[in-house]
Design a protein around this motif. Sequence first.
Motif, short mmCIF file in Angstrom:
data_model
loop_
_atom_site.label_atom_id
_atom_site.label_comp_id
_atom_site.label_asym_id
_atom_site.label_seq_id
_atom_site.Cartn_x
_atom_site.Cartn_y
_atom_site.Cartn_z
N GLU A 1 2.77 5.36 10.57
CA GLU A 1 3.81 4.75 11.40
C GLU A 1 3.91 5.95 12.39
O GLU A 1 4.02 5.47 13.56
N THR B 1 7.90 0.60 11.03
CA THR B 1 7.71 -0.51 9.94
C THR B 1 7.49 0.01 8.87
O THR B 1 6.87 1.00 8.36
N SER C 1 6.39 -1.61 4.55
CA SER C 1 5.62 -2.84 4.07
C SER C 1 6.59 -3.54 2.86
O SER C 1 6.52 -4.68 2.74
N ASN D 1 -0.45 -3.23 -0.33
CA ASN D 1 -1.41 -2.90 1.01
C ASN D 1 -2.24 -1.58 0.77
O ASN D 1 -3.02 -1.74 1.66
N TRP D 2 -1.61 -0.57 0.41
CA TRP D 2 -2.21 0.83 0.43
C TRP D 2 -2.75 1.34 -0.73
O TRP D 2 -1.83 1.18 -1.51
N SER E 1 7.07 4.62 -1.99
CA SER E 1 7.15 3.31 -1.22
C SER E 1 7.96 2.10 -1.99
O SER E 1 8.57 1.33 -1.17
N SER F 1 1.66 -4.90 6.72
CA SER F 1 1.15 -3.62 7.10
C SER F 1 -0.05 -3.83 8.24
O SER F 1 -0.92 -3.06 8.15
N HIS G 1 1.93 -0.87 12.94
CA HIS G 1 2.02 0.33 11.95
C HIS G 1 3.30 1.02 12.56
O HIS G 1 3.61 2.07 11.98
N PRO H 1 -4.72 -2.05 7.59
CA PRO H 1 -4.18 -0.91 6.88
C PRO H 1 -5.34 0.25 6.60
O PRO H 1 -6.13 -0.33 5.50
#
Length: 383
Positions: free
Chosen positions: A149, A171, A173, A198-199, A209, A241, A244, A261
């Motif tokens: 970010e 942003t 997720s 996503n990550w 998160s 995502s 960013h 991502p």
Amino acid sequence: MKNISIIGSTGSIGTQSLDIVRANDDLNVVALAAGSNTVLLEKQAREFKPDIIGIWDEDKAKELRVALSEFDIRIVSGMDGLIEIATYVKADIVITAIVGMIGIRPTVEAIKAGKDIALANKETLVTAGHIIMPLAKEYNVRILPVDSEHSAIFQCLHGEEDNKISRLLITASGGPFRGKTRKELENVTVEDALKHPNWSMGNKITIDSATMVNKGLEVIEARWLFDVAPADIEVVVQPQSIIHSMVEFEDGAVKAQLGTPDMKLPIQYALYYPERRYLAGDRLDFTKMNGIIIDKPDIDVFKGLTFAYNSLEKGGSMPTVFNAANEKAVSLFLNRKIKFLEIYDIIENCMDNHEVIENPTLEEIINLQKETEKYIDKNFLNN
Ligand code: NAD
Ligand code: MG
């Protein structure tokens, strides 16, 4: 040739940083440090042949000295070792890929040694931003954000140095539990919380998160990196995502950085700033996207953001207590000692019971972490 030192080389950011080094002939690793993974650190040492490596535990350092005896590599341990890696004379830039407040001292010493910092270790800025940012200015070193970010915002701000920012839009997720009620979160397991949509990241940040504490830490991180008032930092949920983060300027223009991502992009951008280099990987296909989704965060269920704004409002040592309580609570959750929602209870209780120290020194920050841990042991564990 750019010489790189990495503290936290065996983790998610550390190993992806080494992928970037592998793909670029003009990057060279001179120093590496890790916490406990001797097997991977030994492998990395054999491949990259740094001058110096460090592992936290001295017994493990002894093992490595035997295993790597055919190489001329200095092997150090403990905090002194970590600082030696972070200040190594040949390094031009230090990637702080270590997790937690343990990164504060090596980061401070690296700055004093004149190293640019590719900063992933957000806990350092959250707790000691008021010390780190002026120090970097004093020593004329750059703090280059690696967090996706903040890298996005940094990319949007390139060439805009004289223009006025009206808002930062960070942003999120929303994590694995987006849309869930408090009731539904009561019995979630460690495994549920570790499934980020996503990550793929280290365990601590993945739990952060899920609680959205990560986003709270990122609001504080942004406040220090970009000197923007907390009231002008907004969080929006972008579950794909792809965006960013974004910056709104005073004329109403909004700049965003988009991409698939992949943490390698922000890591590489920090290493080559302001240059862009080829990076292999998937590209966005806008025709296959079903619109770009933007949502509001649910701050009643996911209290991480509320804690962050409250701690910024109280200022001084409060962000340290927020962060230290979270670090301890997350480790208790990962060790199955507390339930998911108790992470919030612990943070809230620690913050409610803290009397703010204005402008805390490094020593006060580090002591406060120990005190917060003790307080949690005493009040939340029945042993
Ligand atoms: P990780 O758990 O995967 O890796 C942490 C690294 O720190 C490991 O190499 C570990 O050995 C090392 N370490 C831990 N304790 C140590 C000690 N005492 N001495 C030396 N080394 C030690 O964590 P990660 O996901 O790579 O995250 C690292 C930092 O980057 C965190 O601050 C995180 O918030 C931030 N970050 C990570 C991501 C990501 O995608 N993983 C994204 C943005 C920001
Ligand atoms: Mg991030």
